[in-house]
Design a protein around this motif. Sequence first.
Motif: not given
Length: 265
Positions: A9, A12, A14, A56, A78, A81, A83, A86
């Motif tokens: 997870s 994974r 985002s 990113c 995070g 991910t 994201n 984060k």
Amino acid sequence: MSTATARPSDRRISPVFLGIVAVAAVTGWATWTGFAEQPGLAVFLFVTAAWVVSLCLHEYAHARTALHSGDISVGAKGYLTLNPVKYTHALLSIVLPVLFVIMGGIGLPGGAVFIERGRIRGRWRHSLISAAGPLTNVLFAVVCTAPFWLDALDGVPRDFRLALAFLALLQVTAAILNFLPVPGLDGYGVVEPWLSHGVRRQVEPLAPFGLLIVFALLWIPALNGVFFDVVDALLRALGIGDVDTYCGFELYRFWQTDELCTVGG
């Protein structure tokens, strides 16, 4: 929860990042096909979304290299991910770099992910973690300029070509600025492990102001001229002329496009 259980997870991708990629894909398609009634708006959204994607990936490269170097905490934070929300400094990582693009057409580096350096052993690993981000910008620049240096522009629509040229400019400026050995930037992170403890202690207070120092120096006309001479030389070596980058920037700022760049071609 064990590390092994949490890792899937933690890695994974985002939905936020996938959404940004989708925006880049759709507006890139609109720019290529001329579907949009406002081509400048499509270019603006395409370049901005693609620029955020590169930011990113820049931060992800730092985190992924840190993970393989011993800092397993990046997963729980995070960072793997992709994201952008984060990041430890979302304002510096995303918002300010986008504003700098809009205002000055410069790919200024953003904030960084927080790496627990105490978990990492070896100076080379520390340097590689810092270098991984700007190297991502270098790779992004190579991809953006590929149609130019491969002489594969036949059939590429003018607006899409100009958008790629401007996006390449952003990546080149970001790579150069990131590699500057200024406290707080990745370039300093590359050389820091090789400096004496005394030098690092003296330089450390400047780290929070490194980005501001670079931004202030770029306002000095002489330094700004030298910087962009280097950028233009690199882009010309990759097959992109000054007119393409200039008109790409003007098309990006669709609300005040130069008449010189409105003629199709």
